[in-house]
Design an enzyme around this catalytic site. Structure first.
Site, PDB file in Angstrom:
ATOM      1  N   ASN A  97       0.972  -1.123   0.104  1.00  0.00           N
ATOM      2  CA  ASN A  97       0.025   0.138  -0.015  1.00  0.00           C
ATOM      3  C   ASN A  97       0.870   1.384  -0.095  1.00  0.00           C
ATOM      4  OD1 ASN A  97      -1.750   1.966   0.452  1.00  0.00           O
ATOM      5  ND2 ASN A  97      -2.273   1.395   2.500  1.00  0.00           N
ATOM      6  N   TRP A  98       1.100   1.737  -1.206  1.00  0.00           N
ATOM      7  CA  TRP A  98       2.033   2.931  -1.357  1.00  0.00           C
ATOM      8  C   TRP A  98       1.519   4.237  -0.625  1.00  0.00           C
ATOM      9  CZ3 TRP A  98       4.426   2.998  -6.894  1.00  0.00           C
ATOM     10  CH2 TRP A  98       5.242   1.610  -7.145  1.00  0.00           C
ATOM     11  N   LYS A  99       0.223   4.170  -0.425  1.00  0.00           N
ATOM     12  CA  LYS A  99      -0.397   5.686   0.358  1.00  0.00           C
ATOM     13  C   LYS A  99      -0.391   6.729  -0.665  1.00  0.00           C
ATOM     14  CE  LYS A  99      -0.286   3.245   4.788  1.00  0.00           C
ATOM     15  NZ  LYS A  99      -0.107   3.337   5.991  1.00  0.00           N
ATOM     16  N   HIS A 142      -9.675   1.710   4.277  1.00  0.00           N
ATOM     17  CA  HIS A 142      -8.477   1.728   4.909  1.00  0.00           C
ATOM     18  C   HIS A 142      -8.700   2.612   6.172  1.00  0.00           C
ATOM     19  CE1 HIS A 142      -4.369   2.887   6.172  1.00  0.00           C
ATOM     20  NE2 HIS A 142      -3.952   1.535   5.610  1.00  0.00           N
ATOM     21  N   GLU A 144      -6.076  -4.643  10.408  1.00  0.00           N
ATOM     22  CA  GLU A 144      -4.904  -3.588  10.672  1.00  0.00           C
ATOM     23  C   GLU A 144      -5.254  -3.073  11.783  1.00  0.00           C
ATOM     24  OE1 GLU A 144      -2.815  -2.541   6.545  1.00  0.00           O
ATOM     25  OE2 GLU A 144      -4.345  -1.168   6.727  1.00  0.00           O
ATOM     26  N   GLY A 166       2.721  -1.169   4.183  1.00  0.00           N
ATOM     27  CA  GLY A 166       2.739   0.402   4.168  1.00  0.00           C
ATOM     28  C   GLY A 166       4.226   0.702   3.744  1.00  0.00           C
ATOM     29  N   GLY A 167       4.655   1.038   4.802  1.00  0.00           N
ATOM     30  CA  GLY A 167       6.108   1.866   4.718  1.00  0.00           C
ATOM     31  C   GLY A 167       7.165   0.809   4.249  1.00  0.00           C
TER      32      GLY A 167
END
Ligand code: PGA
Length: 250
Positions: free
Chosen positions: A9-11, A96, A167, A233-234
């Site tokens: 999930n690159w956001k 999300h 999450e 994510g990160g």
């Protein structure tokens, strides 16, 4: 046996001009996604055309991070499932916690989006999870059962096509991961909730863990019986850490 699924999930990160290099690195490090684990990258809307181009000929899936539930119309600034499909998108993250927190996403709108995504032939990744406050007040179970029941209401016949991501909000971007035991407990609760809704398909639903998943904790988390992958994510913004998590799912 459920095939594990690891999605990045690159956001709101990576410009369209930057996406191809990251995708190239992921292709190299995951044998083009042909590695026994389903690999997906969920990129910003604006990166989709460049990402689709960069993914040509690979087994890596392409995903978006949100969508509107209507097919078309006067909804300024919104993106429909049909628009995503037209660009070759296969997956979409829905509900999300950042969208619930900052953009007033509710269980009701997640449910509308889920129905629209399924109707369009997209594979939805539906996110659920409790906040720290809810966990500390002993409300984790109540929150999870409510989110799963309301977000997936009326979609029982399509359970096998849905991916869920657990999450815990307190673990997202904080470096604080749920222990594999804590996560497994919630994943089992999610599956039990699904089984009450449709006992025939509950075992087919893949449930990802998300929240500070990294190469160091991924194998332990994914060794648990109901943890079928990760939403990252990160650690998804670097090809080597993302690929290390993918390989930990084998
Ligand atoms: P994180 O984010 O891996 O940076 O904690 C996960 C997510 O929000 O999907």
């Amino acid at each position: 046996m459920r095939t594990k699924i690891v999605a990045g999930n690159w956001k709101m990160n990576k410009l369209p001009s930057e996406a191809p290099a990251l995708i190239e690195g992921i292709r190299k490090a995951t044998n083009d996604g042909d590695c026994g684990v389903d690999v997906v990258v969920c990129v910003p809307f604006t990166d989709i055309p460049a990402a689709a181009q960069a993914l040509k000929g690979s087994k890596i899936g392409l995903g978006a991070q949100n969508m509107h539930w209507k097919d078309a119309g006067a909804y300024t600034g919104e993106i429909s499932a049909a628009m995503l499909k037209d660009l070759g998108v296969q997956y979409v993250i829905l509900g999300h916690s950042e969208r619930r927190q900052y953009f007033a996403e509710t269980d009701e709108t997640v449910n509308l989006k889920l129905k629209a995504a399924l109707a369009a032939g997209l594979t939805p990744i539906v996110c659920v999870g409790e906040t720290l406050e809810e966990r500390e007040e002993g409300k984790m179970q109540e929150v999870i059962v409510r989110q799963v029941s309301e977000d997936l209401a009326g979609c029982q016949e399509d359970f096998a096509r849905i991916v869920i991501a657990y999450e815990p909000v307190w673990a997202i971007g904080t470096g604080k991961t749920a222990t594999s035991t804590q996560a497994q407990e919630v994943h089992a609760l999610i599956r039990a909730t699904l089984a009450k809704m449709n006992p025939e398909q509950a075992d087919e639903v893949r449930i990802q863990y998300g929240g500070s998943m990294k190469p160091e904790n991924a194998a332990d988390l994914m060794s648990k019986p109901d943890i079928d992958g990760g939403l990252i994510g990160g650690a998804a913004l670097k090809a080597d850490s993302f690929a290390a998590i993918v390989h930990a799912g084998k």
